[in-house]
Enzyme design. Structure first.
Site, PDB file in Angstrom:
ATOM      1  N   SER A 154       2.988  -5.835  -0.190  1.00 50.47           N
ATOM      2  CA  SER A 154       3.612  -5.075   0.891  1.00 50.47           C
ATOM      3  C   SER A 154       5.014  -4.615   0.445  1.00 50.47           C
ATOM      4  CB  SER A 154       3.664  -5.923   2.160  1.00 50.47           C
ATOM      5  OG  SER A 154       3.962  -5.143   3.283  1.00 50.47           O
ATOM      6  N   ASP A 208      -6.923  -2.116   5.107  1.00 49.46           N
ATOM      7  CA  ASP A 208      -5.494  -2.225   5.444  1.00 49.46           C
ATOM      8  C   ASP A 208      -5.036  -0.972   6.194  1.00 49.46           C
ATOM      9  OD1 ASP A 208      -2.835  -2.866   5.611  1.00 49.46           O
ATOM     10  OD2 ASP A 208      -2.481  -2.978   3.461  1.00 49.46           O
ATOM     11  N   HIS A 214      -4.511  -6.198   5.282  1.00 43.03           N
ATOM     12  CA  HIS A 214      -3.212  -6.320   4.615  1.00 43.03           C
ATOM     13  C   HIS A 214      -3.026  -7.626   3.840  1.00 43.03           C
ATOM     14  CE1 HIS A 214       0.719  -4.770   3.801  1.00 43.03           C
ATOM     15  NE2 HIS A 214       1.343  -5.760   4.420  1.00 43.03           N
TER      16      HIS A 214
END
Length: 459
Positions: free
Chosen positions: A314, A403, A435
């Site tokens: 991320s 995601d 995610h």
């Protein structure tokens, strides 16, 4: 919304007898509220409140309503702008929720867990005086699990200790005494690991928040020479790596690596000023913090400078990709999990488009508004893709196909650009993962492949 507790909201009271609805917080206010919890005697109500919009994880206020007197809400615990250097200190509330049962039986104290720099501790606040007391001692990760009557159930872990359940009596709290924690599980220490906190003073202070520091947690094998150094910044960017047991970290160290978990400026647990300091500075201040951490740890622990690799997901992947381009001769390989690579193309596809413009500190955003050419130019300049021509190190990309937070197209785009530049790269796509990439099959496969990637490119 998960990880993003800053959506505007209002707390209401619905009266069943009169069939009426009354707002308890300002309907026109720019605030976000959650976790309303009544006291056992029904006389008081507490809840968490923060400013709506802005960074997606910020310091929370703990608010109080004296329910029987129907008084206006008041601030029980306010925002803490800065963090002291003392680990025993309280630096603010960063939890997104209170536990369902968060009161002692006599309704005099509220108990909660929160980040305390690179640790998590349990605190209580006494309603009459507002006095805040830390209820836990050893550094690690302490979490309230439940409170029943005068007994509190919690869990505790640290880097080299797997989670254990503990219990204590809250009667001692009412007497002004320290809690005596009793372990319900055997304490299991993981052999072959040593770890420590390390503090860092930024070489380039923020001009507004000039006194900030940040931390890392350094994990090392205790019984062998390190195979290499893995630099691991967290995602968010407003989150934190606590000194908690996590099998990923433990396994990497048991395999012979030194690992640094980097809580750069902007991490939670260090005061509101640290969070705000990163807004408008992503791709710069956070990148410099992480790289400085790498240089200082290499020197202090006498590690091999030719065996440094990057791991991040991320926003941590955003930082790993930036570091590859901004310091192309320093890092030997990288593994990026659902990483942000291009803020321009992310806006139209992510489920949190406001995150992009809030973190980049671009004013005037409204849902559905198309960014101007000037905005897009700036967003490109602070994205990892702006440095794509300088990247040399072999790069592995891992994607959760479902995601919606960081769309898979971010990694596809980066992967194709790396191939066009002749950079050695591989990509793994995990169906039915979003995610976190956290299914058992995906997590085990991704771990094996990142280990092989690092070992191969550290030769």
């Amino acid at each position: 919304m998960i990880y993003c507790p800053v959506r505007r909201s209002v707390l209401h009271h619905y009266n069943l007898e009169t069939d009426s609805l009354k707002p308890l917080t300002d309907e026109n206010g720019n605030i976000s509220v959650r976790s309303a919890r009544f006291s056992p005697d029904g006389s008081k109500l507490v809840y968490l409140e923060c400013k709506a919009g802005g960074p997606h994880c910020v310091t929370q206020k703990l608010m109080l309503i004296n329910w029987l007197e129907k008084e206006e809400c008041s601030v029980l615990i306010d925002i803490f702008e800065s963090a002291s250097s003392d680990y025993d200190g309280f630096h603010g509330i960063y939890s997104q929720n209170l536990t369902v049962n968060c009161w002692n039986s006599c309704s005099t104290h509220v108990i909660f867990s929160t980040s305390c720099k690179s640790a998590k501790h349990i605190f209580s606040v006494e309603l009459q005086t507002g006095s805040i007391t830390r209820l836990t001692d050893t550094p690690g990760c302490w979490l309230v699990r439940d409170i029943q009557g005068d007994h509190i159930l919690a869990s505790v872990s640290c880097i080299d200790m797997s989670p254990a359940l503990v219990v204590a009596s809250l009667k001692d709290l009412a007497k002004g005494m320290s809690l005596s924690w009793k372990y319900l599980d055997p304490v299991t220490r993981i052999p072959g690991i040593k770890w420590q906190f390390k503090s860092h003073v930024p070489r380039i202070p923020n001009p507004v928040y000039s006194s900030l520091t940040y931390e890392s947690i350094v994990l090392q094998p205790s019984n062998r020479t390190s195979k290499g150094f893995i630099l691991f910044p967290h995602g968010g960017p407003h989150s934190v790596f606590p000194a908690a047991y996590q099998i990923y970290f433990v396994s990497l160290v048991r395999l012979g690596f030194t690992v640094a978990l980097v809580n750069y400026r902007g991490s939670t647990g260090f005061g509101e000023a640290s969070i705000l300091s990163l807004v408008g500075n992503i791709g710069d201040a956070d990148v410099k913090d992480v790289h400085q951490c790498a240089e200082e740890i290499l020197e202090e622990f006498q590690l091999d400078k030719d065996r440094v690799v990057l791991l991040g997901g991320s926003h941590g992947g955003f930082l790993a990709a930036h570091l590859l381009g901004q310091y192309p001769d320093f890092y030997k390989a990288a593994v990026i999990r659902n990483g942000v690579t291009n803020l321009v193309t992310m806006i139209a596809l992510t489920d949190i488009p406001d995150w992009v413009l809030q973190e980049a500190k671009i004013a005037g955003y409204m849902p559905g508004k198309v960014p101007t050419a000037e905005v897009n130019s700036y967003l490109h300049s602070v994205s990892p893709v702006a440095h794509i021509d300088k990247i040399k190190a072999p790069t592995m990309l891992m994607i959760g196909k479902e995601d919606r937070r960081v769309p898979p197209s971010q990694s596809f785009e980066f992967y194709k650009a790396l191939l066009c530049k002749g950079v050695k790269t591989r990509m793994f796509v995990y169906p039915d993962n979003s995610h976190p990439i956290s299914s058992v099959e995906a997590e085990s496969d991704s771990f094996i492949n990142l280990y092989k990637w690092f070992i191969t490119h550290m030769q």
